[in-house]
Design a protein around this motif. Sequence first.
Motif, mmCIF file in Angstrom:
data_model
loop_
_atom_site.group_PDB
_atom_site.id
_atom_site.type_symbol
_atom_site.label_atom_id
_atom_site.label_comp_id
_atom_site.label_asym_id
_atom_site.label_seq_id
_atom_site.Cartn_x
_atom_site.Cartn_y
_atom_site.Cartn_z
ATOM 1 N N ARG A 71 -1.870 8.975 -11.135
ATOM 2 C CA ARG A 71 -0.709 8.704 -10.286
ATOM 3 C C ARG A 71 -0.581 7.201 -10.140
ATOM 4 O O ARG A 71 -1.573 6.497 -9.985
ATOM 5 C CB ARG A 71 -0.888 9.338 -8.909
ATOM 6 C CG ARG A 71 -0.823 10.865 -8.966
ATOM 7 C CD ARG A 71 -1.079 11.434 -7.622
ATOM 8 N NE ARG A 71 -2.547 11.571 -7.539
ATOM 9 C CZ ARG A 71 -3.179 11.995 -6.485
ATOM 10 N NH1 ARG A 71 -2.551 12.285 -5.402
ATOM 11 N NH2 ARG A 71 -4.494 12.110 -6.483
ATOM 12 N N GLY A 72 0.652 6.715 -10.153
ATOM 13 C CA GLY A 72 0.898 5.291 -9.972
ATOM 14 C C GLY A 72 0.740 4.903 -8.524
ATOM 15 O O GLY A 72 0.596 5.743 -7.635
ATOM 16 N N SER A 73 0.769 3.609 -8.300
ATOM 17 C CA SER A 73 0.614 3.123 -6.936
ATOM 18 C C SER A 73 1.918 3.217 -6.167
ATOM 19 O O SER A 73 2.995 3.222 -6.741
ATOM 20 C CB SER A 73 0.146 1.667 -6.951
ATOM 21 O OG SER A 73 1.149 0.850 -7.511
ATOM 22 N N MET A 74 1.803 3.300 -4.858
ATOM 23 C CA MET A 74 2.967 3.245 -3.990
ATOM 24 C C MET A 74 3.216 1.789 -3.657
ATOM 25 O O MET A 74 2.286 1.033 -3.402
ATOM 26 C CB MET A 74 2.709 4.033 -2.708
ATOM 27 C CG MET A 74 2.622 5.522 -2.915
ATOM 28 S SD MET A 74 2.236 6.414 -1.395
ATOM 29 C CE MET A 74 3.326 5.701 -0.221
ATOM 30 N N ASP A 75 4.461 1.387 -3.653
ATOM 31 C CA ASP A 75 4.833 0.026 -3.292
ATOM 32 C C ASP A 75 5.013 -0.021 -1.783
ATOM 33 O O ASP A 75 6.113 0.152 -1.268
ATOM 34 C CB ASP A 75 6.109 -0.367 -4.025
ATOM 35 C CG ASP A 75 6.577 -1.770 -3.683
ATOM 36 O OD1 ASP A 75 5.816 -2.516 -3.056
ATOM 37 O OD2 ASP A 75 7.712 -2.098 -4.059
ATOM 38 N N ILE A 76 3.911 -0.228 -1.052
ATOM 39 C CA ILE A 76 3.937 -0.205 0.408
ATOM 40 C C ILE A 76 4.887 -1.256 0.960
ATOM 41 O O ILE A 76 5.696 -0.980 1.840
ATOM 42 C CB ILE A 76 2.514 -0.426 0.978
ATOM 43 C CG1 ILE A 76 1.561 0.660 0.494
ATOM 44 C CG2 ILE A 76 2.541 -0.498 2.501
ATOM 45 C CD1 ILE A 76 1.897 2.044 0.961
ATOM 46 N N LEU A 77 4.806 -2.477 0.442
ATOM 47 C CA LEU A 77 5.676 -3.542 0.940
ATOM 48 C C LEU A 77 7.142 -3.202 0.691
ATOM 49 O O LEU A 77 7.987 -3.388 1.559
ATOM 50 C CB LEU A 77 5.305 -4.877 0.296
ATOM 51 C CG LEU A 77 6.051 -6.103 0.804
ATOM 52 C CD1 LEU A 77 5.883 -6.246 2.324
ATOM 53 C CD2 LEU A 77 5.566 -7.349 0.103
ATOM 54 N N GLY A 78 7.444 -2.677 -0.479
ATOM 55 C CA GLY A 78 8.817 -2.286 -0.793
ATOM 56 C C GLY A 78 9.322 -1.188 0.129
ATOM 57 O O GLY A 78 10.469 -1.215 0.587
ATOM 58 N N ILE A 79 8.477 -0.223 0.434
ATOM 59 C CA ILE A 79 8.852 0.872 1.343
ATOM 60 C C ILE A 79 9.121 0.319 2.741
ATOM 61 O O ILE A 79 10.105 0.677 3.388
ATOM 62 C CB ILE A 79 7.745 1.950 1.378
ATOM 63 C CG1 ILE A 79 7.687 2.664 0.021
ATOM 64 C CG2 ILE A 79 7.994 2.947 2.507
ATOM 65 C CD1 ILE A 79 6.490 3.567 -0.141
#
Length: 105
Positions: A71-79
Amino acid sequence: GVKVGAVRSVVLDQKSFKAEATLAIKKDVQIPEESAAQIQSDSLLGGSYIHIQISGMPDNMQPGSKFEYTRGSMDILGILLEAVGGLGGGGEGETGGGSQEEALP
């Protein structure tokens, strides 16, 4: 988590356009087959690591094995930025924040 190895290299697969990471796992660490690997953020400052979700399979991965489940990473800052942008209210017919993406053929 506990450090059990390191990322040796990361290359781009020219056919699938997916990143392929080669991991160096300590010899005394056994990872069951069908375990999953996921890139996760260490902090908002950009640090990351690979989280290994252990499966319940009885057999272990062997040197040279590949993780079938990734699974790829979640873009926390983008969210977070998207959520904050959506809180600003709409103007001129806007109904909320968010980004628009176009699908490529």
